[in-house]
Design an enzyme around this catalytic site. Sequence first.
Site, mmCIF file in Angstrom:
data_model
loop_
_atom_site.group_PDB
_atom_site.id
_atom_site.type_symbol
_atom_site.label_atom_id
_atom_site.label_comp_id
_atom_site.label_asym_id
_atom_site.label_seq_id
_atom_site.Cartn_x
_atom_site.Cartn_y
_atom_site.Cartn_z
ATOM 1 N N HIS A 37 -0.301 76.907 1.314
ATOM 2 C CA HIS A 37 0.543 78.088 1.102
ATOM 3 C C HIS A 37 0.558 78.483 -0.382
ATOM 4 O O HIS A 37 0.520 79.662 -0.719
ATOM 5 C CB HIS A 37 1.997 77.799 1.512
ATOM 6 C CG HIS A 37 2.183 77.506 2.961
ATOM 7 N ND1 HIS A 37 2.590 76.280 3.430
ATOM 8 C CD2 HIS A 37 2.029 78.298 4.056
ATOM 9 C CE1 HIS A 37 2.693 76.326 4.743
ATOM 10 N NE2 HIS A 37 2.354 77.517 5.159
ATOM 11 N N GLN A 61 6.430 81.528 19.100
ATOM 12 C CA GLN A 61 5.029 81.101 19.090
ATOM 13 C C GLN A 61 4.882 79.618 19.436
ATOM 14 O O GLN A 61 3.780 79.085 19.410
ATOM 15 C CB GLN A 61 4.350 81.446 17.766
ATOM 16 C CG GLN A 61 4.796 80.637 16.549
ATOM 17 C CD GLN A 61 4.165 81.138 15.268
ATOM 18 O OE1 GLN A 61 4.512 82.199 14.762
ATOM 19 N NE2 GLN A 61 3.211 80.386 14.732
ATOM 20 N N GLY A 148 -4.472 81.737 5.560
ATOM 21 C CA GLY A 148 -5.437 80.671 5.324
ATOM 22 C C GLY A 148 -6.543 80.676 6.380
ATOM 23 O O GLY A 148 -6.301 80.994 7.542
ATOM 24 N N GLU A 149 -7.742 80.305 5.944
ATOM 25 C CA GLU A 149 -8.865 80.226 6.893
ATOM 26 C C GLU A 149 -8.771 78.983 7.780
ATOM 27 O O GLU A 149 -9.563 78.812 8.690
ATOM 28 C CB GLU A 149 -10.199 80.245 6.134
ATOM 29 C CG GLU A 149 -10.523 81.624 5.606
ATOM 30 C CD GLU A 149 -11.733 81.686 4.687
ATOM 31 O OE1 GLU A 149 -12.357 80.628 4.446
ATOM 32 O OE2 GLU A 149 -12.031 82.784 4.203
ATOM 33 N N GLN A 154 -6.278 82.536 14.231
ATOM 34 C CA GLN A 154 -5.149 83.399 13.856
ATOM 35 C C GLN A 154 -5.624 84.503 12.915
ATOM 36 O O GLN A 154 -5.293 85.680 13.090
ATOM 37 C CB GLN A 154 -4.064 82.554 13.181
ATOM 38 C CG GLN A 154 -2.972 83.380 12.532
ATOM 39 C CD GLN A 154 -1.789 82.540 12.102
ATOM 40 O OE1 GLN A 154 -0.947 82.185 12.922
ATOM 41 N NE2 GLN A 154 -1.703 82.211 10.819
ATOM 42 N N LYS A 185 -4.901 70.561 4.366
ATOM 43 C CA LYS A 185 -3.445 70.501 4.153
ATOM 44 C C LYS A 185 -2.729 71.190 5.304
ATOM 45 O O LYS A 185 -3.176 72.237 5.784
ATOM 46 C CB LYS A 185 -3.082 71.211 2.865
ATOM 47 C CG LYS A 185 -3.759 70.616 1.658
ATOM 48 C CD LYS A 185 -2.768 70.090 0.666
ATOM 49 C CE LYS A 185 -3.505 69.532 -0.531
ATOM 50 N NZ LYS A 185 -2.648 68.917 -1.501
ATOM 51 N N ARG A 188 2.117 69.754 9.229
ATOM 52 C CA ARG A 188 2.166 68.708 10.262
ATOM 53 C C ARG A 188 1.653 67.363 9.751
ATOM 54 O O ARG A 188 1.886 66.344 10.397
ATOM 55 C CB ARG A 188 1.348 69.147 11.484
ATOM 56 C CG ARG A 188 1.979 70.304 12.210
ATOM 57 C CD ARG A 188 1.464 70.467 13.627
ATOM 58 N NE ARG A 188 2.322 71.385 14.349
ATOM 59 C CZ ARG A 188 2.005 72.640 14.658
ATOM 60 N NH1 ARG A 188 0.823 73.118 14.344
ATOM 61 N NH2 ARG A 188 2.854 73.406 15.296
HETATM 62 O O1 PAF Z 1 0.502 80.529 10.225
HETATM 63 C C1 PAF Z 1 1.749 80.523 10.325
HETATM 64 O O2 PAF Z 1 2.448 79.810 9.611
HETATM 65 C C2 PAF Z 1 2.414 81.401 11.368
HETATM 66 O O3 PAF Z 1 1.643 81.493 12.518
HETATM 67 C C3 PAF Z 1 2.761 82.809 10.839
HETATM 68 C C4 PAF Z 1 1.506 83.575 10.461
HETATM 69 C C5 PAF Z 1 3.666 82.688 9.629
HETATM 70 C C6 PAF Z 1 3.492 83.598 11.917
HETATM 71 O O4 PAF Z 1 4.673 82.988 12.270
#
Ligand code: PAF
Length: 282
Positions: A37, A61, A148-149, A154, A185, A188
């Site tokens: 991040h 999600q 992030g890749e 996603q 990284k 989890r």
């Molecule tokens: O990658 C994540 O942390 C989540 O899927 C996101 C993009 C913040 C959506 O909740």
Amino acid sequence: MQIITKIEKMQQISDSIKVSRQSIGMVPTMGYLHDGHKSLIKKARENNDIVVVSVFLNPIQFGPDEDFENYPRDLERDAKICEELGADYVFHPDKDDMYPRDFSTFVVPGESMTNVLCGVSRPGHFRGVCTVLTKLFSIVRPDNAYFGEKDIQQLSIVTKLVSDLNLRVNIIGCPIVREEDGLAKSSRNTYLNDEERKAALVLRNSILEGKKLIDSGEMDTEVILKSIVNFINEEPLAKIDYVEIVDFDTFEKIEKIKDNTIIAMAVYIGKTRLIDNILVRI
Ligand code: PAF
């Protein structure tokens, strides 16, 4: 730096930033920020006037058997990190404000992009991701959003979401950040005990085995997959969720390695599900 918890307040702030013609870079997160991040926030800081980091643990999600309740949370620590990296706002909305009782509109990505890889074992996951991102983009109105890749599926689905719905935000993918020994990284990783932490290296190392085969001229994806699967199965703490070799744009399985191929995997180490991937360029 300010922490904004009210949706209306964030909207007012974004509106006034827009009026002053400053650019907004957004890093959407679920909190418990790690170096992955941080690299996204740094990138956003370099390229935008204003940086907004959203910290929102998005319940929709997570599947019923997933780790929503136990997912690590520490807003104070997250805010400190954001401030140190020069973010201007942390947007931390309340779950009940984001999803009031009568909430009933969802954004559902196409099946061809969700019935593969992580989508198979996480039904509804990307619907939750697309719904929350559509809301967050609509509230914050970023010019650029950073992903992030590591979550390659996603990234691809969000790119399609923005294109299909004409959302006015550029989606920017950033390279996977790894521990010194190669483990990608992830929030989890904190679930892993010492033994599991060592075992978790099997993800990266098996991908490198596959890459080695490709570099030596092997292009048959079946052969490469078999070698990766065998490598992972040697690790007693690892249980494969999926290992796939797919085309980056379409997510279709391919028989021969070509440019823009992804080797992607999700593997349980003990109870913790970890993902990793590599983009192969020929
Ligand atoms: O990658 C994540 O942390 C989540 O899927 C996101 C993009 C913040 C959506 O909740």
